[in-house]
Design a protein around this motif. Structure first.
Motif, PDB file in Angstrom:
ATOM      1  N   ASN A   8       0.830  -1.214   0.000  1.00 32.45           N
ATOM      2  CA  ASN A   8       0.000   0.000   0.000  1.00 32.45           C
ATOM      3  C   ASN A   8       0.860   1.259   0.000  1.00 32.45           C
ATOM      4  OD1 ASN A   8      -2.395  -1.383  -0.137  1.00 32.45           O
ATOM      5  ND2 ASN A   8      -2.840  -1.233   2.047  1.00 32.45           N
ATOM      6  N   SER A   9       1.980   1.215   0.666  1.00 32.81           N
ATOM      7  CA  SER A   9       2.903   2.349   0.641  1.00 32.81           C
ATOM      8  C   SER A   9       3.468   2.549  -0.758  1.00 32.81           C
ATOM      9  CB  SER A   9       4.035   2.123   1.652  1.00 32.81           C
ATOM     10  OG  SER A   9       4.931   3.192   1.650  1.00 32.81           O
TER      11      SER A   9
ATOM     12  N   ARG B 173      -2.935   2.810   3.250  1.00 33.66           N
ATOM     13  CA  ARG B 173      -3.714   2.276   4.375  1.00 33.66           C
ATOM     14  C   ARG B 173      -2.923   1.161   5.031  1.00 33.66           C
ATOM     15  NH1 ARG B 173      -7.946   2.272   7.262  1.00 33.66           N
ATOM     16  NH2 ARG B 173      -9.277   3.686   6.117  1.00 33.66           N
ATOM     17  N   HIS B 174      -2.828   1.247   6.344  1.00 35.08           N
ATOM     18  CA  HIS B 174      -2.116   0.216   7.095  1.00 35.08           C
ATOM     19  C   HIS B 174      -3.100  -0.809   7.600  1.00 35.08           C
ATOM     20  CE1 HIS B 174       1.037   3.209   6.904  1.00 35.08           C
ATOM     21  NE2 HIS B 174       1.852   2.203   7.101  1.00 35.08           N
TER      22      HIS B 174
ATOM     23  N   THR C  96      -7.573  -4.804  10.346  1.00 35.91           N
ATOM     24  CA  THR C  96      -8.562  -5.759   9.864  1.00 35.91           C
ATOM     25  C   THR C  96      -9.458  -6.161  11.024  1.00 35.91           C
ATOM     26  OG1 THR C  96      -7.074  -7.600  10.309  1.00 35.91           O
ATOM     27  CG2 THR C  96      -7.044  -6.697   8.079  1.00 35.91           C
TER      28      THR C  96
ATOM     29  N   ARG D 227     -10.576  -2.656  12.554  1.00 35.41           N
ATOM     30  CA  ARG D 227     -11.194  -1.821  11.532  1.00 35.41           C
ATOM     31  C   ARG D 227     -12.574  -1.359  12.000  1.00 35.41           C
ATOM     32  NH1 ARG D 227     -10.669  -1.304   5.380  1.00 35.41           N
ATOM     33  NH2 ARG D 227      -8.646  -2.119   5.810  1.00 35.41           N
TER      34      ARG D 227
ATOM     35  N   THR E 172      -3.485   4.488  10.273  1.00 34.81           N
ATOM     36  CA  THR E 172      -4.279   5.340   9.391  1.00 34.81           C
ATOM     37  C   THR E 172      -5.462   5.942  10.133  1.00 34.81           C
ATOM     38  OG1 THR E 172      -3.642   3.929   7.546  1.00 34.81           O
ATOM     39  CG2 THR E 172      -5.485   5.424   7.189  1.00 34.81           C
ATOM     40  N   ASP E 173      -6.164   5.129  10.894  1.00 34.71           N
ATOM     41  CA  ASP E 173      -7.316   5.635  11.634  1.00 34.71           C
ATOM     42  C   ASP E 173      -6.897   6.684  12.666  1.00 34.71           C
ATOM     43  OD1 ASP E 173      -9.270   4.149  10.292  1.00 34.71           O
ATOM     44  OD2 ASP E 173      -8.836   2.392  11.522  1.00 34.71           O
TER      45      ASP E 173
ATOM     46  N   LEU F  33      -6.280   9.900  10.800  1.00 35.51           N
ATOM     47  CA  LEU F  33      -7.543  10.534  10.413  1.00 35.51           C
ATOM     48  C   LEU F  33      -8.243  11.178  11.599  1.00 35.51           C
ATOM     49  CD1 LEU F  33      -8.815   7.822   7.914  1.00 35.51           C
ATOM     50  CD2 LEU F  33      -8.041  10.138   7.349  1.00 35.51           C
TER      51      LEU F  33
ATOM     52  N   VAL G  57      -5.299   8.898   1.798  1.00 36.08           N
ATOM     53  CA  VAL G  57      -5.088   7.502   2.150  1.00 36.08           C
ATOM     54  C   VAL G  57      -5.258   6.677   0.879  1.00 36.08           C
ATOM     55  CG1 VAL G  57      -5.850   5.561   3.575  1.00 36.08           C
ATOM     56  CG2 VAL G  57      -5.990   7.900   4.478  1.00 36.08           C
TER      57      VAL G  57
ATOM     58  N   GLU H 289      -5.225   2.996  -0.889  1.00 38.38           N
ATOM     59  CA  GLU H 289      -5.360   1.589  -0.542  1.00 38.38           C
ATOM     60  C   GLU H 289      -5.005   0.727  -1.724  1.00 38.38           C
ATOM     61  OE1 GLU H 289      -8.226  -1.159   2.105  1.00 38.38           O
ATOM     62  OE2 GLU H 289      -8.916   0.790   1.527  1.00 38.38           O
TER      63      GLU H 289
END
Length: 161
Positions: A12-13, A130-131, A134, A138, A145-146, A149, A159, A161
């Motif tokens: 994702n990075s 996004r890291h 799950t 989540r 990421t959360d 935010l 972000v 994904e």
């Protein structure tokens, strides 16, 4: 426009880096700082055992500081390929490498380290992949990421994904 692009070795990075390079490669006023947060300092390097003798205490403190700096130097050298790879992805996607700088952070809390760098560096935008939150994390809002935010006030957050 200064952009802080937080990178690690995740897919994702890589996607976020490619996206930014492709989108902004021909935008001459954009400067990107690639930012990678090192893993936390090992517990044994956080404090020394102490001494009741002030002279010995001073020597222990100096030695601890030297040991910490040596550890950080070794980590920067080991993790430098993450930043170099990200810079290469930017270049391949059309972004001018002369407008890219590389920087390390070090912190127990990755999100806090990213936010502090964004504030101290006067960045307008923070970009992350996004890291992997799950399942329950989540649902209840966990992960880097959360946290970004929730806590990034005054920044645009991208972000990918």
């Amino acid at each position: 426009m200064p952009i802080l692009l937080a990178v690690d070795e995740s897919e994702n990075s890589r996607r976020a880096t490619h996206y930014v390079g492709s989108l902004l490669g021909r935008t001459p006023d954009v400067r990107i700082t690639l930012f990678h947060v090192l893993k936390p300092l090992p517990r044994k390097l956080m404090e020394h055992g102490g001494s009741e003798n002030p002279a010995a205490e001073g020597l222990l403190s100096m030695q601890l500081q030297k040991d910490q700096e040596a550890w950080y130097q070794k980590e920067r050298e080991a993790e430098c390929p993450v930043l170099i790879t990200a810079r290469g992805i930017l270049e391949k996607s059309g972004f001018d490498a002369t407008r890219v700088s590389l920087k390390f952070g070090h912190e127990e809390d990755v999100a806090r380290s990213i936010l502090e760098e964004a504030q101290n560096g006067h960045f307008d935008t923070i970009v992350v992949g996004r890291h992997g939150a799950t399942g329950m994390k989540r649902i209840f809002g966990g992960g880097i990421t959360d946290e970004l935010l929730r806590n990034a006030k005054g920044f645009a957050i991208w972000v990918v994904e």
